[in-house]
Write a protein that holds these residues in place. Structure first.
Motif, PDB file in Angstrom:
ATOM      1  N   ILE A  21      52.524   7.426  24.067  1.00 54.80           N
ATOM      2  CA  ILE A  21      53.051   7.033  22.765  1.00 54.80           C
ATOM      3  C   ILE A  21      51.931   6.290  22.052  1.00 54.80           C
ATOM      4  O   ILE A  21      51.489   5.231  22.509  1.00 54.80           O
ATOM      5  N   VAL A  22      51.446   6.854  20.967  1.00 50.34           N
ATOM      6  CA  VAL A  22      50.318   6.288  20.225  1.00 50.34           C
ATOM      7  C   VAL A  22      50.842   5.331  19.162  1.00 50.34           C
ATOM      8  O   VAL A  22      51.678   5.711  18.334  1.00 50.34           O
ATOM      9  N   LEU A  23      50.350   4.107  19.210  1.00 48.95           N
ATOM     10  CA  LEU A  23      50.748   3.085  18.236  1.00 48.95           C
ATOM     11  C   LEU A  23      49.543   2.687  17.404  1.00 48.95           C
ATOM     12  O   LEU A  23      48.427   2.686  17.910  1.00 48.95           O
ATOM     13  N   PRO A  24      49.692   2.377  16.154  1.00 51.67           N
ATOM     14  CA  PRO A  24      50.949   2.083  15.474  1.00 51.67           C
ATOM     15  C   PRO A  24      51.653   3.321  14.901  1.00 51.67           C
ATOM     16  O   PRO A  24      52.727   3.208  14.321  1.00 51.67           O
ATOM     17  N   GLN A  25      51.118   4.504  15.072  1.00 52.05           N
ATOM     18  CA  GLN A  25      51.681   5.712  14.454  1.00 52.05           C
ATOM     19  C   GLN A  25      53.052   6.109  15.001  1.00 52.05           C
ATOM     20  O   GLN A  25      53.788   6.848  14.362  1.00 52.05           O
ATOM     21  N   ARG A  26      53.361   5.680  16.221  1.00 51.77           N
ATOM     22  CA  ARG A  26      54.595   6.075  16.909  1.00 51.77           C
ATOM     23  C   ARG A  26      54.655   7.589  17.085  1.00 51.77           C
ATOM     24  O   ARG A  26      55.649   8.241  16.808  1.00 51.77           O
ATOM     25  N   GLU A  27      53.557   8.116  17.553  1.00 52.51           N
ATOM     26  CA  GLU A  27      53.429   9.545  17.811  1.00 52.51           C
ATOM     27  C   GLU A  27      53.391   9.767  19.320  1.00 52.51           C
ATOM     28  O   GLU A  27      52.726   9.030  20.050  1.00 52.51           O
ATOM     29  N   MET A  28      54.102  10.784  19.785  1.00 52.27           N
ATOM     30  CA  MET A  28      54.085  11.111  21.207  1.00 52.27           C
ATOM     31  C   MET A  28      53.179  12.319  21.424  1.00 52.27           C
ATOM     32  O   MET A  28      53.298  13.326  20.726  1.00 52.27           O
ATOM     33  N   ILE A  29      52.277  12.189  22.376  1.00 54.71           N
ATOM     34  CA  ILE A  29      51.386  13.288  22.751  1.00 54.71           C
ATOM     35  C   ILE A  29      51.703  13.623  24.205  1.00 54.71           C
ATOM     36  O   ILE A  29      51.717  12.740  25.065  1.00 54.71           O
ATOM     37  N   CYS A  30      51.938  14.892  24.472  1.00 54.72           N
ATOM     38  CA  CYS A  30      52.340  15.296  25.811  1.00 54.72           C
ATOM     39  C   CYS A  30      51.155  15.790  26.638  1.00 54.72           C
ATOM     40  O   CYS A  30      50.552  16.818  26.343  1.00 54.72           O
ATOM     41  N   TYR A  31      50.874  15.038  27.681  1.00 57.05           N
ATOM     42  CA  TYR A  31      49.947  15.473  28.716  1.00 57.05           C
ATOM     43  C   TYR A  31      50.793  15.840  29.926  1.00 57.05           C
ATOM     44  O   TYR A  31      51.892  15.317  30.115  1.00 57.05           O
ATOM     45  N   TYR A  32      50.301  16.756  30.712  1.00 54.39           N
ATOM     46  CA  TYR A  32      51.006  17.136  31.927  1.00 54.39           C
ATOM     47  C   TYR A  32      50.002  17.303  33.045  1.00 54.39           C
ATOM     48  O   TYR A  32      48.789  17.390  32.824  1.00 54.39           O
ATOM     49  N   SER A  33      50.520  17.345  34.257  1.00 54.92           N
ATOM     50  CA  SER A  33      49.674  17.580  35.409  1.00 54.92           C
ATOM     51  C   SER A  33      50.379  18.544  36.345  1.00 54.92           C
ATOM     52  O   SER A  33      51.598  18.480  36.525  1.00 54.92           O
ATOM     53  N   THR A  34      49.600  19.444  36.908  1.00 48.77           N
ATOM     54  CA  THR A  34      50.105  20.374  37.908  1.00 48.77           C
ATOM     55  C   THR A  34      49.280  20.203  39.176  1.00 48.77           C
ATOM     56  O   THR A  34      48.160  19.673  39.141  1.00 48.77           O
ATOM     57  N   ILE A  35      49.850  20.645  40.274  1.00 42.30           N
ATOM     58  CA  ILE A  35      49.115  20.608  41.531  1.00 42.30           C
ATOM     59  C   ILE A  35      49.346  21.922  42.275  1.00 42.30           C
ATOM     60  O   ILE A  35      50.472  22.427  42.324  1.00 42.30           O
ATOM     61  N   LYS A  36      48.266  22.477  42.780  1.00 44.09           N
ATOM     62  CA  LYS A  36      48.333  23.705  43.569  1.00 44.09           C
ATOM     63  C   LYS A  36      47.214  23.644  44.598  1.00 44.09           C
ATOM     64  O   LYS A  36      46.054  23.390  44.242  1.00 44.09           O
TER      65      LYS A  36
END
Length: 143
Positions: free
Chosen positions: A114-129
């Protein structure tokens, strides 16, 4: 990442405008985030207030309750102040540690920022194999 509109808005609104950093966990069903729990961090640890150190006892308790109610754990979010939109080196190391310690059935988790002060959500993800952890970024689909 698919997330219910109400949950998305609540997460964005409940993050405080000023440090310390906080975070929380997200969960859901059928690939859609339907639950979240804010975590104000572990107050028993002396650390820089510009870092989020999860309260593992509280988080694990919540995950256990979710499991009892057929809610899957989908990941951990936290905030970044000053408009920082990318994962820090510490974030990446922590994500890799989490992924390497998850049960084998868990192949993907989300780590929204959650980026402040903009109140923007950025989605990072992680996978494992095959014990190899990969990180990526994906769009947020608000339902």
């Amino acid at each position: 990442m698919k997330i219910e509109k109400e949950i998305y808005q609540k997460i964005i609104q409940e993050i405080p405008e000023k440090p310390p950093e906080i975070g929380g966990i997200v969960g859901g069903r059928n690939g859609i985030i339907t639950h979240f729990q804010i975590d104000r961090g572990n107050s028993n640890i002396d650390y820089c207030k510009c870092s989020y150190i999860p309260d593992i006892v509280k988080i694990n308790s919540c995950i256990g309750e979710w499991e009892n109610n057929n809610v899957d754990f989908y990941g951990i979010f936290h905030c970044h102040f000053g408009g920082a939109r990318t994962l820090s080196t510490s974030d990446v190391l922590y994500i890799k540690k989490i992924m390497r310690n998850m049960p084998e059935r868990v192949k993907k988790l989300y780590f929204p920022v959650i980026v402040l002060p903009q109140r923007e959500m950025i989605c990072y993800y992680s996978t494992i194999k095959n014990k190899k952890v990969n990180l990526g970024k994906e769009a947020i689909i608000i339902l």
